[in-house]
Design an enzyme around this catalytic site. Structure first.
Site, PDB file in Angstrom:
ATOM      1  N   ASP A  10      -6.447   5.483   2.474  1.00  0.00           N
ATOM      2  CA  ASP A  10      -6.432   4.094   2.029  1.00  0.00           C
ATOM      3  C   ASP A  10      -7.783   3.449   2.338  1.00  0.00           C
ATOM      4  OD1 ASP A  10      -5.427   1.566   1.295  1.00  0.00           O
ATOM      5  OD2 ASP A  10      -3.463   2.086   2.080  1.00  0.00           O
ATOM      6  N   HIS A  27       0.835  -1.195   0.000  1.00  0.00           N
ATOM      7  CA  HIS A  27       0.000   0.000   0.000  1.00  0.00           C
ATOM      8  C   HIS A  27       0.873   1.249   0.000  1.00  0.00           C
ATOM      9  CE1 HIS A  27      -3.935  -1.993   1.275  1.00  0.00           C
ATOM     10  NE2 HIS A  27      -3.059  -2.959   1.148  1.00  0.00           N
TER      11      HIS A  27
HETATM   12  C1  LIG Z   1      -2.128  -3.411  -2.488  1.00  0.00           C
HETATM   13  C2  LIG Z   1      -1.964  -4.830  -1.995  1.00  0.00           C
HETATM   14  O1  LIG Z   1      -0.688  -5.261  -2.346  1.00  0.00           O
HETATM   15  C3  LIG Z   1      -0.475  -6.608  -2.069  1.00  0.00           C
HETATM   16  O2  LIG Z   1       0.657  -7.189  -2.393  1.00  0.00           O
HETATM   17  P1  LIG Z   1       2.081  -6.682  -2.747  1.00  0.00           P
HETATM   18  O3  LIG Z   1       2.610  -5.819  -1.665  1.00  0.00           O
HETATM   19  O4  LIG Z   1       2.826  -7.892  -3.009  1.00  0.00           O
HETATM   20  O5  LIG Z   1       1.791  -5.808  -4.047  1.00  0.00           O
HETATM   21  P2  LIG Z   1       2.579  -5.321  -5.287  1.00  0.00           P
HETATM   22  O6  LIG Z   1       1.651  -4.328  -5.914  1.00  0.00           O
HETATM   23  O7  LIG Z   1       2.996  -6.450  -6.121  1.00  0.00           O
HETATM   24  O8  LIG Z   1       3.852  -4.544  -4.729  1.00  0.00           O
HETATM   25  C4  LIG Z   1       4.961  -5.127  -4.191  1.00  0.00           C
HETATM   26  C5  LIG Z   1       6.107  -4.136  -4.270  1.00  0.00           C
HETATM   27  O9  LIG Z   1       7.120  -4.551  -3.377  1.00  0.00           O
HETATM   28  C6  LIG Z   1       8.345  -4.757  -4.067  1.00  0.00           C
HETATM   29  N1  LIG Z   1       8.999  -5.968  -3.526  1.00  0.00           N
HETATM   30  C7  LIG Z   1       8.237  -7.015  -3.086  1.00  0.00           C
HETATM   31  C8  LIG Z   1       8.839  -8.127  -2.547  1.00  0.00           C
HETATM   32  C9  LIG Z   1      10.261  -8.191  -2.475  1.00  0.00           C
HETATM   33  O10 LIG Z   1      10.864  -9.159  -2.017  1.00  0.00           O
HETATM   34  N2  LIG Z   1      10.956  -7.136  -2.949  1.00  0.00           N
HETATM   35  C10 LIG Z   1      10.373  -6.028  -3.486  1.00  0.00           C
HETATM   36  O11 LIG Z   1      11.065  -5.089  -3.904  1.00  0.00           O
HETATM   37  C11 LIG Z   1       7.983  -4.927  -5.525  1.00  0.00           C
HETATM   38  O12 LIG Z   1       9.055  -4.523  -6.363  1.00  0.00           O
HETATM   39  C12 LIG Z   1       6.731  -4.074  -5.649  1.00  0.00           C
HETATM   40  O13 LIG Z   1       7.093  -2.736  -5.932  1.00  0.00           O
HETATM   41  C13 LIG Z   1      -1.450  -7.550  -2.718  1.00  0.00           C
HETATM   42  O14 LIG Z   1      -1.398  -7.509  -4.136  1.00  0.00           O
HETATM   43  C14 LIG Z   1      -2.750  -7.194  -2.266  1.00  0.00           C
HETATM   44  O15 LIG Z   1      -3.712  -8.048  -2.836  1.00  0.00           O
HETATM   45  C15 LIG Z   1      -3.008  -5.726  -2.600  1.00  0.00           C
HETATM   46  O16 LIG Z   1      -4.202  -5.365  -2.084  1.00  0.00           O
END
Ligand SMILES: C[C@@H]1O[C@H](OP(=O)(O)OP(=O)(O)OC[C@H]2O[C@@H](n3ccc(=O)[nH]c3=O)[C@H](O)[C@@H]2O)[C@H](O)[C@H](O)[C@H]1O
Length: 381
Positions: free
Chosen positions: A106, A9
């Site tokens: 949010d 988020h």
């Molecule tokens: C809103 C909420 O986001 C949630 O998941 P998430 O945080 O995985 O979402 P992403 O939009 O993929 O964002 C994830 C972000 O974290 C970064 N990242 C993640 C893991 C890691 O190991 N390293 C990274 O850099 C990635 O590069 C991206 O920018 C779910 O979908 C949910 O359903 C939704 O409501």
């Protein structure tokens, strides 16, 4: 900017802040202290942007010092909404001092539109999804509906090219302005990929590696882990598999139980298993990575699209199902893993088949047309 205390988020709010502050808009970014170092690493600290720490009030069952859902068990993450609700006096004082034109909120701060309007401040609501009610408190559905009906405008992270008909629906349904932020494409990844990843990836041909990861807080059950691992093995392609578990769970014990017997030994020359945070934008930008098998988190999809990684989508919760339908269905810029209708089950062959569609036979349809729609998506982002 007042995102919920979860990095999935927080990051779109950071990206929106960056675009606004570059246009001369003054932005104050609110979050709990523990999240601030990571926010600082991506928020452009122009003279227009400031980060303001806010304190989570004590709630029984929520250990002090935990400031984002990634550090919490699912039960604690529910209690976090209670703590958020107790922040109303603190937020009221802060807003009276800052006196912003707009607060971007949010899904969870259902009380904020009313509080802000009493201070003459407008609100824009981002994000929505539905969850069960907990401990008699308002359900996420109630929170979302109440804040949508109370706020001045809706801000949605999309563009008309991607979701035009759905945007029109939101306008007519809610009868209020819908502000489109665009897909908030991040700046090209800065920083350097850790050497262990760069070295490992460097031994494989361009565009051949599958990066398989499920974002910040999406977890697979034992059966899903087993079938996914076997499916990756079947593809014959090199891969990085990132598997995480809820806070407080013994990761090694989970992996030992769920992974197929002998899997790590069989794939040791072409597969890496990892638990924990990875430099996702830098991995996706690496030239050896050509396929991104993911949960369909919206930011992750955009990162995959912009880095020319073919998308294989395995949505597991909430908005991920809708995101997957937009990217693989409407835009036809990727492929969703086939699932059983009754219960969502997928097997190793479904994983293998989805990867095969976008990675093999690239001169033939459907691969050819999916790759062309993928390019088209990159262009309008
Ligand atoms: C809103 C909420 O986001 C949630 O998941 P998430 O945080 O995985 O979402 P992403 O939009 O993929 O964002 C994830 C972000 O974290 C970064 N990242 C993640 C893991 C890691 O190991 N390293 C990274 O850099 C990635 O590069 C991206 O920018 C779910 O979908 C949910 O359903 C939704 O409501």
């Amino acid at each position: 900017m007042f995102p919920y205390f979860a990095f999935g988020h927080i990051s779109p709010f950071v990206q929106l802040s960056n675009k606004l502050s570059l246009h001369g808009v003054r932005v104050s970014f609110l979050s709990a202290p523990g999240n601030i170092p990571r926010i600082k690493s991506s928020l452009l600290l122009t003279p227009n942007a400031q980060i303001i720490p806010i304190q989570l009030p004590p709630v029984e069952g929520l250990p002090p010092g935990l400031d984002s859902t990634s550090e919490m068990t699912p039960h604690m993450a529910e209690l976090l909404k209670k703590a958020l609700d107790l922040m109303q006096p603190q937020i009221k004082t802060l807003l009276s001092q800052l006196n912003p034109d707009f607060v971007f909120i949010d899904f969870a701060q259902y009380w904020l539109p009313k509080l802000a309007s009493e201070l003459g401040i407008k609100t824009a609501q981002d994000f929505w999804y539905l969850y069960k009610s907990f401990d008699g408190g308002p359900s996420a559905y109630h929170r979302v509906c109440q804040s949508i009906s109370g706020c001045t405008a809706l801000a949605i992270k999309t563009c008309n090219e991607m979701e035009g008909p759905y945007v029109d629906f939101m306008k007519s349904q809610h009868q209020k302005p819908v502000l489109l932020t665009g897909p908030l494409v991040p700046e090209p990844a800065s920083g350097v990929l850790e050497e262990k990843w760069a070295k490992w990836l460097g031994q494989f041909p361009l565009g051949s590696v599958i990066f398989c990861s499920f974002g910040s807080e999406t977890f697979l059950d034992d059966n899903q882990i087993e079938q996914l691992a076997l499916g990756l093995e079947l593809t014959g392609l090199p891969f990085i598999l990132v598997l995480n578990f809820p806070a407080g769970v013994d990761t090694q014990a989970e992996l030992n139980r769920a992974l197929p017997k002998g899997f790590l030994e069989r794939v040791k020359d072409r597969g890496i298993l990892h638990s924990g945070w990875v430099q996702q934008p830098l991995i996706l930008a690496n030239a050896s990575v050509g396929c991104y098998l993911c949960h369909s988190g919206f930011s992750s999809l955009i990162e995959g699209l912009m880095n020319d990684c073919q998308l294989v989508l395995l949505p597991l919760k909430g908005d991920q199902f809708l995101n997957s339908k937009v990217f693989a269905g409407d835009m036809k810029a990727g492929v969703e893993v086939n699932r059983r209708n009754e219960d969502g089950y997928f097997g190793k062959d479904d994983i293998n088949e989805a990867v095969r569609i976008v990675m093999m036979e690239i001169e033939k349809d459907p691969c050819k047309s999916i790759r062309s729609s993928h390019k088209n998506g990159e262009n309008f982002c």
